[in-house]
Design an enzyme around this catalytic site. Structure first.
Site, PDB file in Angstrom:
ATOM      1  N   GLU A 268      71.294  97.141  29.273  1.00  0.00           N
ATOM      2  CA  GLU A 268      71.699  95.768  28.956  1.00  0.00           C
ATOM      3  C   GLU A 268      72.598  95.740  27.728  1.00  0.00           C
ATOM      4  O   GLU A 268      72.813  96.759  27.061  1.00  0.00           O
ATOM      5  CB  GLU A 268      70.444  94.900  28.779  1.00  0.00           C
ATOM      6  CG  GLU A 268      69.659  94.831  30.087  1.00  0.00           C
ATOM      7  CD  GLU A 268      68.462  93.917  30.055  1.00  0.00           C
ATOM      8  OE1 GLU A 268      68.055  93.483  28.959  1.00  0.00           O
ATOM      9  OE2 GLU A 268      67.928  93.633  31.147  1.00  0.00           O
TER      10      GLU A 268
ATOM     11  N   CYS B  34      73.165  97.502  36.034  1.00  0.00           N
ATOM     12  CA  CYS B  34      71.932  97.786  36.782  1.00  0.00           C
ATOM     13  C   CYS B  34      71.698  99.292  36.902  1.00  0.00           C
ATOM     14  O   CYS B  34      72.636 100.100  36.818  1.00  0.00           O
ATOM     15  CB  CYS B  34      72.021  97.199  38.182  1.00  0.00           C
ATOM     16  SG  CYS B  34      71.859  95.409  38.242  1.00  0.00           S
TER      17      CYS B  34
ATOM     18  N   GLU C 261      71.042 100.972  39.540  1.00  0.00           N
ATOM     19  CA  GLU C 261      71.749 101.547  40.700  1.00  0.00           C
ATOM     20  C   GLU C 261      73.185 101.901  40.316  1.00  0.00           C
ATOM     21  O   GLU C 261      73.718 102.935  40.737  1.00  0.00           O
ATOM     22  CB  GLU C 261      71.770 100.538  41.856  1.00  0.00           C
ATOM     23  CG  GLU C 261      70.405 100.202  42.424  1.00  0.00           C
ATOM     24  CD  GLU C 261      69.740  99.001  41.739  1.00  0.00           C
ATOM     25  OE1 GLU C 261      69.932  98.814  40.518  1.00  0.00           O
ATOM     26  OE2 GLU C 261      69.020  98.282  42.433  1.00  0.00           O
TER      27      GLU C 261
ATOM     28  N   CYS D 235      70.053  93.981  43.525  1.00  0.00           N
ATOM     29  CA  CYS D 235      70.715  92.670  43.442  1.00  0.00           C
ATOM     30  C   CYS D 235      71.907  92.647  44.401  1.00  0.00           C
ATOM     31  O   CYS D 235      72.300  93.684  44.949  1.00  0.00           O
ATOM     32  CB  CYS D 235      71.172  92.400  42.001  1.00  0.00           C
ATOM     33  SG  CYS D 235      72.618  93.361  41.514  1.00  0.00           S
TER      34      CYS D 235
ATOM     35  N   CYS E 259      74.685  95.098  43.593  1.00  0.00           N
ATOM     36  CA  CYS E 259      74.329  96.513  43.834  1.00  0.00           C
ATOM     37  C   CYS E 259      74.232  96.818  45.317  1.00  0.00           C
ATOM     38  O   CYS E 259      74.472  97.948  45.737  1.00  0.00           O
ATOM     39  CB  CYS E 259      73.038  96.876  43.097  1.00  0.00           C
ATOM     40  SG  CYS E 259      73.346  97.085  41.331  1.00  0.00           S
TER      41      CYS E 259
HETATM   42  N1  THU Z   1      68.149  95.156  37.575  1.00  0.00           N
HETATM   43  C1  THU Z   1      68.472  96.425  38.001  1.00  0.00           C
HETATM   44  O1  THU Z   1      68.766  97.323  37.199  1.00  0.00           O
HETATM   45  N2  THU Z   1      68.434  96.668  39.324  1.00  0.00           N
HETATM   46  C2  THU Z   1      68.019  95.780  40.272  1.00  0.00           C
HETATM   47  O2  THU Z   1      67.983  96.126  41.437  1.00  0.00           O
HETATM   48  C3  THU Z   1      67.619  94.417  39.887  1.00  0.00           C
HETATM   49  C4  THU Z   1      67.815  94.065  38.454  1.00  0.00           C
HETATM   50  C5  THU Z   1      68.173  94.913  36.132  1.00  0.00           C
HETATM   51  C6  THU Z   1      69.324  94.099  35.613  1.00  0.00           C
HETATM   52  C7  THU Z   1      68.741  93.560  34.319  1.00  0.00           C
HETATM   53  O3  THU Z   1      68.925  94.524  33.291  1.00  0.00           O
HETATM   54  C8  THU Z   1      67.262  93.427  34.600  1.00  0.00           C
HETATM   55  O4  THU Z   1      66.999  94.202  35.752  1.00  0.00           O
HETATM   56  C9  THU Z   1      66.801  91.991  34.862  1.00  0.00           C
HETATM   57  O5  THU Z   1      67.595  91.387  35.817  1.00  0.00           O
END
Ligand code: THU
Length: 134
Positions: free
Chosen positions: A46, A55, A57, A88, A91
């Site tokens: 983040e 993310c 992925e 998401c 991704c």
């Molecule tokens: N997030 C991921 O890394 N992968 C996913 O498949 C869903 C969400 C992360 C993004 C963010 O840093 C946190 O989860 C909350 O949304």
């Protein structure tokens, strides 16, 4: 469960421990296995400027591409909480660039494997390179 999948779950869990998620507090790990038999793990990263966050992925895909690999055979995503941590929308598109509709996506939690879904189920009408050839 196959030994390969067990290994992927371990790698995704290890990456999840290193997640940098001070804003959401939601830690995610991912692991990609390619058709050449390589494994690439990643975690979410983040940023204080929220839209710059990445993310898990996307991190794993970056590792794969930087290593010169690129055909995804299997994916593991491990998230926090009691709900299914499915990739998401962005991704799903990112993964579908390097996967086929049949590619299994294993959704895990801290308690282990929760559900296996195919890329095609997650993103039935992906925009692919074929679209650009019309
Ligand atoms: N997030 C991921 O890394 N992968 C996913 O498949 C869903 C969400 C992360 C993004 C963010 O840093 C946190 O989860 C909350 O949304």
């Amino acid at each position: 469960m196959s030994e390969t999948l067990q290994e992927m779950i371990k790698l995704a869990a290890a990456a999840r421990v290193n997640a940098y998620a001070p804003y959401s507090g939601f830690h995610v790990g991912a692991c990609i296995r390619t058709t050449s038999g390589n494994f690439y793990a990643g975690c979410n990263i983040e940023n204080a400027a929220y839209p710059e966050s990445q993310c898990a992925e996307a991190t794993a895909i970056g590792m794969m591409i930087a290593d010169g690999d690129g055909q995804i055979a299997e994916i593991v995503v491990t998230g926090d909480g009691e709900h299914l941590c499915t990739p998401c929308g962005g991704c799903r598109q990112r993964l579908s660039e390097f996967a086929s509709p049949e590619t299994p996506v294993h959704i895990c939690g801290p308690d282990g494997l929760r559900k296996t879904i195919s890329m095609g189920e997650l993103l039935p009408h992906a925009f692919k390179t074929d679209n650009l050839e019309d």
